[in-house]
Design an enzyme around this catalytic site. Sequence first.
Site, short mmCIF file in Angstrom:
data_model
loop_
_atom_site.label_atom_id
_atom_site.label_comp_id
_atom_site.label_asym_id
_atom_site.label_seq_id
_atom_site.Cartn_x
_atom_site.Cartn_y
_atom_site.Cartn_z
N TYR A 5 -12.28 7.43 -13.63
CA TYR A 5 -12.47 6.21 -12.85
C TYR A 5 -13.21 5.16 -13.68
O TYR A 5 -12.79 4.01 -13.78
CB TYR A 5 -13.25 6.52 -11.56
CG TYR A 5 -13.45 5.32 -10.67
CD1 TYR A 5 -12.38 4.79 -9.94
CD2 TYR A 5 -14.69 4.71 -10.55
CE1 TYR A 5 -12.56 3.67 -9.12
CE2 TYR A 5 -14.88 3.60 -9.73
CZ TYR A 5 -13.80 3.08 -9.01
OH TYR A 5 -13.98 1.99 -8.21
N LYS B 179 -11.69 1.56 -15.06
CA LYS B 179 -12.24 0.26 -14.66
C LYS B 179 -12.74 -0.51 -15.88
O LYS B 179 -12.64 -1.74 -15.92
CB LYS B 179 -13.35 0.45 -13.62
CG LYS B 179 -12.83 1.00 -12.28
CD LYS B 179 -11.81 0.06 -11.65
CE LYS B 179 -11.37 0.50 -10.27
NZ LYS B 179 -10.44 -0.45 -9.64
N ASP C 219 3.60 2.11 -4.35
CA ASP C 219 2.65 2.86 -5.17
C ASP C 219 2.42 2.01 -6.41
O ASP C 219 3.36 1.75 -7.17
CB ASP C 219 3.23 4.23 -5.54
CG ASP C 219 2.26 5.06 -6.39
OD1 ASP C 219 1.35 4.47 -7.01
OD2 ASP C 219 2.44 6.28 -6.44
N THR D 93 -16.53 1.04 2.26
CA THR D 93 -15.08 1.22 2.42
C THR D 93 -14.72 2.71 2.44
O THR D 93 -15.60 3.57 2.30
CB THR D 93 -14.29 0.59 1.25
OG1 THR D 93 -14.52 1.38 0.08
CG2 THR D 93 -14.68 -0.85 0.98
N ASN E 105 -5.74 -4.71 -6.52
CA ASN E 105 -6.88 -4.09 -5.85
C ASN E 105 -6.73 -2.58 -5.68
O ASN E 105 -7.72 -1.86 -5.61
CB ASN E 105 -7.07 -4.76 -4.49
CG ASN E 105 -7.96 -3.96 -3.57
OD1 ASN E 105 -9.18 -3.95 -3.73
ND2 ASN E 105 -7.37 -3.24 -2.62
N ASP F 111 0.87 -1.19 0.00
CA ASP F 111 0.00 0.00 0.00
C ASP F 111 0.90 1.24 0.00
O ASP F 111 2.08 1.15 0.38
CB ASP F 111 -0.90 0.01 1.25
CG ASP F 111 -2.18 0.82 1.05
OD1 ASP F 111 -3.26 0.19 0.93
OD2 ASP F 111 -2.11 2.07 0.99
N1 LIG Z 1 -15.88 0.76 -2.35
C1 LIG Z 1 -16.57 0.60 -3.46
O1 LIG Z 1 -17.77 0.93 -3.51
C2 LIG Z 1 -15.92 -0.02 -4.67
C3 LIG Z 1 -16.76 -0.45 -5.71
C4 LIG Z 1 -16.18 -1.01 -6.83
C5 LIG Z 1 -14.82 -1.16 -6.92
N2 LIG Z 1 -14.02 -0.74 -5.90
C6 LIG Z 1 -12.58 -0.92 -6.05
O2 LIG Z 1 -12.08 -1.65 -4.98
C7 LIG Z 1 -10.69 -1.37 -4.82
C8 LIG Z 1 -10.40 -1.10 -3.35
O3 LIG Z 1 -11.05 0.08 -2.97
P1 LIG Z 1 -11.79 0.25 -1.56
O4 LIG Z 1 -13.21 0.47 -1.86
O5 LIG Z 1 -11.40 -0.85 -0.66
O6 LIG Z 1 -11.20 1.66 -1.12
P2 LIG Z 1 -10.30 2.13 0.12
O7 LIG Z 1 -10.07 3.57 -0.12
O8 LIG Z 1 -10.94 1.70 1.39
O9 LIG Z 1 -8.94 1.31 -0.07
C9 LIG Z 1 -8.08 1.57 -1.13
C10 LIG Z 1 -6.66 1.25 -0.66
O10 LIG Z 1 -5.80 1.43 -1.80
C11 LIG Z 1 -4.67 2.19 -1.38
N3 LIG Z 1 -4.15 2.90 -2.52
C12 LIG Z 1 -4.66 3.97 -3.14
N4 LIG Z 1 -3.87 4.37 -4.15
C13 LIG Z 1 -2.81 3.50 -4.15
C14 LIG Z 1 -1.66 3.38 -4.94
N5 LIG Z 1 -1.38 4.25 -5.92
N6 LIG Z 1 -0.80 2.36 -4.70
C15 LIG Z 1 -1.04 1.49 -3.69
N7 LIG Z 1 -2.12 1.58 -2.89
C16 LIG Z 1 -2.99 2.57 -3.11
C17 LIG Z 1 -5.20 3.12 -0.29
O11 LIG Z 1 -4.16 3.62 0.54
C18 LIG Z 1 -6.17 2.20 0.43
O12 LIG Z 1 -5.54 1.47 1.44
C19 LIG Z 1 -10.41 -0.18 -5.74
O13 LIG Z 1 -9.79 -0.64 -6.93
C20 LIG Z 1 -11.78 0.36 -6.05
O14 LIG Z 1 -11.83 1.05 -7.26
C21 LIG Z 1 -14.55 -0.19 -4.77
#
Ligand SMILES: NC(=O)c1ccc[n+]([C@@H]2O[C@H](COP(=O)([O-])OP(=O)(O)OC[C@H]3O[C@@H](n4cnc5c(N)ncnc54)[C@H](O)[C@@H]3O)[C@@H](O)[C@H]2O)c1
Length: 255
Positions: A153, A157, A58, A190, A85, A37
């Site tokens: 975004y 995706k 990153d 989240t 992820n 992360d």
């Molecule tokens: N939460 C939703 O509703 C949802 C829906 C569909 C898809 N997603 C996808 O799920 C995945 C996880 O998101 P989440 O909802 O758990 O969000 P979150 O913000 O809770 O977690 C995201 C994590 O990714 C880390 N991160 C961000 N940019 C980064 C980078 N450049 N390199 C490494 N780490 C990085 C952040 O520090 C965080 O720990 C994402 O790809 C998001 O697009 C989320």
Amino acid sequence: MPDLSGKVALVTGCASGIGAATVRRLAADGAQVLGTDIDPAGGAALCASAGARFAVQDAADRARWDEVVAEAVAAFGRLDILVNNAGMVGGGPIEDADLDAWDRVIAVNLTGTMLGCRAAIRAMKVNPGGAKGSIINVASTTALAPLPTDAAYSASKGGVRVLSKSVATWCAGQGYAIRCNTVIPGATETGILDRTEAEMPGFKAAVAATSPMNRLAQPSETAAAIAFLASDECPFMTGAELLVDGGALSIHPGF
Ligand SMILES: NC(=O)c1ccc[n+]([C@@H]2O[C@H](COP(=O)([O-])OP(=O)(O)OC[C@H]3O[C@@H](n4cnc5c(N)ncnc54)[C@H](O)[C@@H]3O)[C@@H](O)[C@H]2O)c1
């Protein structure tokens, strides 16, 4: 529960949300896990609590990918599972699109996923016992039903979905037992959604109401789908997409 004992996993974006739930789930199913992360404190704490190893990464950093894959292989002897992820929102609607924001979202969500697939395949190809592995890319329902408010975004995706199929069919065509599938979460409880709610009060309730189940997903529910795809339970699944959206995209818009 899928049996992941003997498998080694790398999970990006592990400090929060779906990534954190995935580290916990894969470790509970028996895998040795390296979580990464950009958040050093959050990532280290989560991984320590799950019995996983942690590295700062990153996902958009080209050079770092080879280093973290090498770290997983050096620590655990192989790489079986990659979960791409890490992700972020923030491109804005097309009329206001800021090019720097667009570039960053594409770099993290799409290019980062591509870099991860490339680095993982190189390691999985030379796994002891032969070329084998499972890559799971986390897309979003916005890949199928995009947000007017976030062009970057949604486009990133959509790209992840198609990238997964290209990776899947390339690996199959090469004769590698390396599968690549996409998980498509709907709105999930989240950090991303908390931040959107702060900017647009009422967003969570509105988006929960689009699901026939009338609720948001829990991160563990997406992690369960990821664990299944990571396991040997589904050896003929590659290039596939698993919706984890409570039926949101399965209902006629008139209902
Ligand atoms: N939460 C939703 O509703 C949802 C829906 C569909 C898809 N997603 C996808 O799920 C995945 C996880 O998101 P989440 O909802 O758990 O969000 P979150 O913000 O809770 O977690 C995201 C994590 O990714 C880390 N991160 C961000 N940019 C980064 C980078 N450049 N390199 C490494 N780490 C990085 C952040 O520090 C965080 O720990 C994402 O790809 C998001 O697009 C989320």
